[in-house]
Design a protein around this motif. Structure first.
Motif, PDB file in Angstrom:
ATOM      1  N   VAL A 129       4.854   0.251  -1.069  1.00 32.36           N
ATOM      2  CA  VAL A 129       5.018  -1.190  -1.267  1.00 32.36           C
ATOM      3  C   VAL A 129       4.212  -1.958  -0.202  1.00 32.36           C
ATOM      4  CG1 VAL A 129       6.698  -3.082  -1.155  1.00 32.36           C
ATOM      5  CG2 VAL A 129       7.257  -0.984  -2.403  1.00 32.36           C
ATOM      6  N   LYS A 130       4.318  -1.516   1.066  1.00 33.19           N
ATOM      7  CA  LYS A 130       3.624  -2.210   2.154  1.00 33.19           C
ATOM      8  C   LYS A 130       2.106  -2.166   1.985  1.00 33.19           C
ATOM      9  CE  LYS A 130       5.801  -0.700   6.045  1.00 33.19           C
ATOM     10  NZ  LYS A 130       5.922  -0.326   7.390  1.00 33.19           N
ATOM     11  N   GLN A 131       1.596  -0.948   1.691  1.00 29.65           N
ATOM     12  CA  GLN A 131       0.136  -0.784   1.547  1.00 29.65           C
ATOM     13  C   GLN A 131      -0.403  -1.644   0.401  1.00 29.65           C
ATOM     14  OE1 GLN A 131      -2.360   1.965   2.335  1.00 29.65           O
ATOM     15  NE2 GLN A 131      -1.258   2.920   4.008  1.00 29.65           N
ATOM     16  N   THR A 132       0.322  -1.622  -0.735  1.00 30.43           N
ATOM     17  CA  THR A 132      -0.126  -2.384  -1.902  1.00 30.43           C
ATOM     18  C   THR A 132      -0.196  -3.868  -1.559  1.00 30.43           C
ATOM     19  OG1 THR A 132       1.008  -0.750  -3.246  1.00 30.43           O
ATOM     20  CG2 THR A 132       0.333  -2.754  -4.363  1.00 30.43           C
ATOM     21  N   GLN A 133       0.844  -4.354  -0.877  1.00 26.94           N
ATOM     22  CA  GLN A 133       0.871  -5.778  -0.519  1.00 26.94           C
ATOM     23  C   GLN A 133      -0.242  -6.137   0.456  1.00 26.94           C
ATOM     24  OE1 GLN A 133       4.819  -6.245   1.042  1.00 26.94           O
ATOM     25  NE2 GLN A 133       5.665  -6.807  -0.932  1.00 26.94           N
ATOM     26  N   GLY A 142       1.506 -13.010  -2.679  1.00 20.37           N
ATOM     27  CA  GLY A 142       0.873 -11.709  -2.443  1.00 20.37           C
ATOM     28  C   GLY A 142      -0.619 -11.791  -2.151  1.00 20.37           C
ATOM     29  N   ASN A 143      -1.183 -12.999  -2.028  1.00 22.51           N
ATOM     30  CA  ASN A 143      -2.620 -13.102  -1.731  1.00 22.51           C
ATOM     31  C   ASN A 143      -2.907 -12.740  -0.270  1.00 22.51           C
ATOM     32  OD1 ASN A 143      -3.300 -13.908  -4.272  1.00 22.51           O
ATOM     33  ND2 ASN A 143      -3.540 -16.077  -3.782  1.00 22.51           N
ATOM     34  N   VAL A 144      -4.061 -12.092  -0.062  1.00 26.18           N
ATOM     35  CA  VAL A 144      -4.510 -11.799   1.301  1.00 26.18           C
ATOM     36  C   VAL A 144      -5.823 -12.556   1.520  1.00 26.18           C
ATOM     37  CG1 VAL A 144      -5.358 -10.001   2.849  1.00 26.18           C
ATOM     38  CG2 VAL A 144      -3.462  -9.517   1.326  1.00 26.18           C
ATOM     39  N   TYR A 145      -5.890 -13.350   2.604  1.00 24.38           N
ATOM     40  CA  TYR A 145      -7.084 -14.160   2.834  1.00 24.38           C
ATOM     41  C   TYR A 145      -7.958 -13.608   3.942  1.00 24.38           C
ATOM     42  CZ  TYR A 145      -4.548 -17.436  -0.040  1.00 24.38           C
ATOM     43  OH  TYR A 145      -3.869 -18.002  -1.075  1.00 24.38           O
ATOM     44  N   HIS A 146      -9.255 -13.539   3.664  1.00 25.09           N
ATOM     45  CA  HIS A 146     -10.237 -13.176   4.682  1.00 25.09           C
ATOM     46  C   HIS A 146     -11.192 -14.357   4.778  1.00 25.09           C
ATOM     47  CE1 HIS A 146     -14.345 -11.515   5.549  1.00 25.09           C
ATOM     48  NE2 HIS A 146     -13.680 -11.074   6.595  1.00 25.09           N
ATOM     49  N   GLY A 201      -3.698  -6.657  -0.725  1.00 22.47           N
ATOM     50  CA  GLY A 201      -3.936  -7.738  -1.692  1.00 22.47           C
ATOM     51  C   GLY A 201      -3.917  -7.255  -3.129  1.00 22.47           C
ATOM     52  N   PHE A 202      -3.211  -6.127  -3.381  1.00 24.92           N
ATOM     53  CA  PHE A 202      -3.173  -5.572  -4.737  1.00 24.92           C
ATOM     54  C   PHE A 202      -2.024  -6.145  -5.571  1.00 24.92           C
ATOM     55  CE2 PHE A 202      -5.340  -1.279  -3.445  1.00 24.92           C
ATOM     56  CZ  PHE A 202      -6.541  -1.968  -3.270  1.00 24.92           C
ATOM     57  N   GLY A 203      -1.107  -6.872  -4.925  1.00 24.89           N
ATOM     58  CA  GLY A 203       0.029  -7.443  -5.649  1.00 24.89           C
ATOM     59  C   GLY A 203       1.330  -7.137  -4.930  1.00 24.89           C
ATOM     60  N   ILE A 204       2.441  -7.642  -5.497  1.00 24.09           N
ATOM     61  CA  ILE A 204       3.755  -7.421  -4.870  1.00 24.09           C
ATOM     62  C   ILE A 204       4.578  -6.473  -5.747  1.00 24.09           C
ATOM     63  CG2 ILE A 204       5.850  -8.540  -4.022  1.00 24.09           C
ATOM     64  CD1 ILE A 204       4.303 -11.147  -3.840  1.00 24.09           C
ATOM     65  N   PRO A 205       4.705  -5.198  -5.335  1.00 21.27           N
ATOM     66  CA  PRO A 205       5.515  -4.276  -6.137  1.00 21.27           C
ATOM     67  C   PRO A 205       7.000  -4.426  -5.803  1.00 21.27           C
ATOM     68  CG  PRO A 205       4.029  -3.111  -4.627  1.00 21.27           C
ATOM     69  CD  PRO A 205       4.092  -4.531  -4.189  1.00 21.27           C
ATOM     70  N   LYS A 256       4.019  -8.131  -9.155  1.00 25.19           N
ATOM     71  CA  LYS A 256       3.620  -9.532  -9.347  1.00 25.19           C
ATOM     72  C   LYS A 256       2.190  -9.700  -8.862  1.00 25.19           C
ATOM     73  CE  LYS A 256       8.187 -11.528  -8.588  1.00 25.19           C
ATOM     74  NZ  LYS A 256       8.973 -12.301  -7.607  1.00 25.19           N
ATOM     75  N   ASN A 257       1.418 -10.503  -9.544  1.00 24.20           N
ATOM     76  CA  ASN A 257       0.045 -10.826  -9.129  1.00 24.20           C
ATOM     77  C   ASN A 257      -0.822  -9.579  -8.954  1.00 24.20           C
ATOM     78  OD1 ASN A 257      -2.137 -12.362  -8.322  1.00 24.20           O
ATOM     79  ND2 ASN A 257      -1.376 -12.775  -6.253  1.00 24.20           N
ATOM     80  N   SER A 258      -0.817  -8.703  -9.947  1.00 28.68           N
ATOM     81  CA  SER A 258      -1.620  -7.474  -9.868  1.00 28.68           C
ATOM     82  C   SER A 258      -3.112  -7.807  -9.795  1.00 28.68           C
ATOM     83  CB  SER A 258      -1.348  -6.594 -11.090  1.00 28.68           C
ATOM     84  OG  SER A 258      -2.377  -5.636 -11.236  1.00 28.68           O
ATOM     85  N   PHE A 259      -3.802  -7.209  -8.810  1.00 27.81           N
ATOM     86  CA  PHE A 259      -5.246  -7.460  -8.623  1.00 27.81           C
ATOM     87  C   PHE A 259      -6.029  -7.083  -9.875  1.00 27.81           C
ATOM     88  CE2 PHE A 259      -7.300  -3.232  -8.164  1.00 27.81           C
ATOM     89  CZ  PHE A 259      -6.171  -2.434  -8.254  1.00 27.81           C
ATOM     90  N   ASN A 260      -5.479  -6.118 -10.594  1.00 26.73           N
ATOM     91  CA  ASN A 260      -6.200  -5.513 -11.710  1.00 26.73           C
ATOM     92  C   ASN A 260      -6.292  -6.412 -12.945  1.00 26.73           C
ATOM     93  OD1 ASN A 260      -5.953  -1.943 -12.556  1.00 26.73           O
ATOM     94  ND2 ASN A 260      -7.590  -3.407 -12.841  1.00 26.73           N
ATOM     95  N   ALA A 261      -5.412  -7.444 -12.995  1.00 26.31           N
ATOM     96  CA  ALA A 261      -5.347  -8.276 -14.203  1.00 26.31           C
ATOM     97  C   ALA A 261      -6.110  -9.587 -14.048  1.00 26.31           C
ATOM     98  CB  ALA A 261      -3.887  -8.559 -14.538  1.00 26.31           C
ATOM     99  N   HIS A 262      -6.695  -9.822 -12.854  1.00 26.55           N
ATOM    100  CA  HIS A 262      -7.387 -11.096 -12.621  1.00 26.55           C
ATOM    101  C   HIS A 262      -8.555 -11.316 -13.583  1.00 26.55           C
ATOM    102  CE1 HIS A 262      -5.488 -12.934  -9.149  1.00 26.55           C
ATOM    103  NE2 HIS A 262      -5.196 -11.699  -8.782  1.00 26.55           N
ATOM    104  N   GLY A 263      -8.614 -12.505 -14.134  1.00 25.38           N
ATOM    105  CA  GLY A 263      -9.753 -12.848 -14.983  1.00 25.38           C
ATOM    106  C   GLY A 263      -9.608 -12.397 -16.426  1.00 25.38           C
TER     107      GLY A 263
END
Ligand SMILES: [Zn+2]
Ligand SMILES: [Zn+2]
Length: 376
Positions: free
Chosen positions: A267-271, A13-17, A274-278, A295-302
């Motif tokens: 689901v598409k927008q969240t993915q 679910g990561n988005v790379y820039h 880069g907010f995670g995979i719902p 999975k991999n919620s952006f909000n829980a990082h760190g």
């Protein structure tokens, strides 16, 4: 307009820039939170914005460091512009200080006719630029601001005379070489305005974990409960606006099956942001209830070993979409969270029987207010 390539990894679910894992909220959401914090606890609340900008952007800016100062700064300012922070230009560069002018600064978006300068997050980011460039402890002060009717924001970056404490930051872990099998998404960058358009809306491309870091700064200032409440209310409002925008487009798929279409879009927008995979776990046609895991919620990082679930913004996104989905006021509760060691985060979207009924008129007004702000 220039085209920007974003790469989505379906597995995690990561988005790379530009090779850096990122999260992409709309452009106004961070400054809206800042404004709310300021209303709640006054100017001292702005420290969270400054600290996050400075400590979280520095490791990222470090990756752009070159031998030549001017070249280095040029790369950094262009990079920040592509991330949607604004059109940045250096107006003076000396041995231990510099001046930066920012057109269309993201930070001032929700403010107008302010009697003070407001761009604290941007000031933090520019202090980080200064530290990378000069190799010593720097700070930044805003000297003119668009919120006061100025055509641009001006920043003065100067040495504070103390050595910088180099510490390994969280974000370094999220810098990856390009991987195979990534899906390409496009964003569009307007270099004159320093603005980036993604999914039809002006967006900020933040390094992954940025918003969770800001949340921890807020928690240390305000405490857990007020932070949760504030983030939840603001994010839910903007999520309702996003969902209603999708509804109003009346795409063919929506007219055919509104509920399924909205769920798929959510689901598409969240993915793609880069907010995670719902993944929807329970959904019954006609019943206002939804259970999903992310999975991999952006909000829980760190976060490590949290006692309670921490994904307040993600819960609010689900609540907002649920509200649009079921055409009634919905709430969302997080029941499992990776921040406390669970394998994924779990959210229940439900009708809250204890919620104080918001009158139709005031709900309509607050939604209109958000729509106006979001379209600025
Ligand atoms: Zn400003
Ligand atoms: Zn969580």
């Amino acid at each position: 307009m220039e085209k920007l390539d974003l790469y989505y990894n379906r597995e995690n679910g990561n988005v790379y820039h530009e090779g850096i894992a990122s999260e992409i909220p709309d452009r106004i959401s961070q400054p809206l939170l800042q404004r709310r914090v300021e209303t709640l606890i006054g100017r001292k609340g702005l420290k969270a914005s400054y600290n996050t900008g400075k400590s979280y952007m520095k490791p990222l800016l470090n990756t752009l460091h070159q031998k030549n100062k001017k070249e280095s700064l040029d790369l950094m300012l262009k990079h920040l512009s592509r991330r949607g922070f604004g059109g940045l230009k250096c107006t003076e560069l000396k041995k231990d200080y510099m001046k930066i002018r920012v057109k269309n600064c993201f930070n001032a978006l929700p403010y107008s006719q302010s009697n003070k300068k407001v761009c604290f997050e941007m000031a933090g980011i520019l202090a980080a630029c200064g530290e990378v460039l000069m190799g010593e402890g720097m700070d930044c002060m805003e000297t003119a601001c668009t919120s006061q009717g100025n055509p641009y924001c001006d920043f003065h970056v100067f040495s504070h005379g103390l050595k910088t404490k180099e510490k390994k930051d969280e974000i370094i872990n999220s810098i990856h070489p390009p991987e195979e099998g990534l899906v390409k998404h496009n964003a569009f960058h307007d270099p004159l305005r320093g603005e980036t358009i993604f999914k039809d809306g002006s967006s900020l491309i933040l390094p992954q974990g940025y918003m969770a870091h800001y949340q921890r700064e807020l928690e240390s200032l305000l405490g857990e409960k007020p932070t949760k409440k504030m983030e939840y209310i603001l994010t839910k409002k903007s999520s309702i606006v996003t969902a209603n925008t999708i509804k109003n487009k009346k795409a063919a798929g929506y007219l055919h099956s509104p509920v399924n279409f909205l769920l798929r879009e959510m689901v598409k927008q969240t993915q793609s942001r880069g907010f995670g995979i719902p993944i929807v776990q329970e959904f019954y046609p006609g019943k206002p209830y939804l259970r999903l895991i992310v999975k991999n919620s952006f909000n829980a990082h760190g976060y490590f070993k949290a006692r309670k679930p921490v994904c307040y913004r993600m819960a609010a996104l689900c609540a907002g979409f649920g509200t649009a989905l079921f055409n009634r006021d919905m709430d969302c509760m997080e029941t499992k969270c990776t921040a406390k060691g669970d394998r994924f985060c779990e959210f229940i979207v439900y009708v809250n029987p204890h919620r104080r009924i918001q009158s139709g008129r005031s709900q309509k007004r607050s939604i209109q207010e958000m729509a106006t702000l979001a379209s600025l």
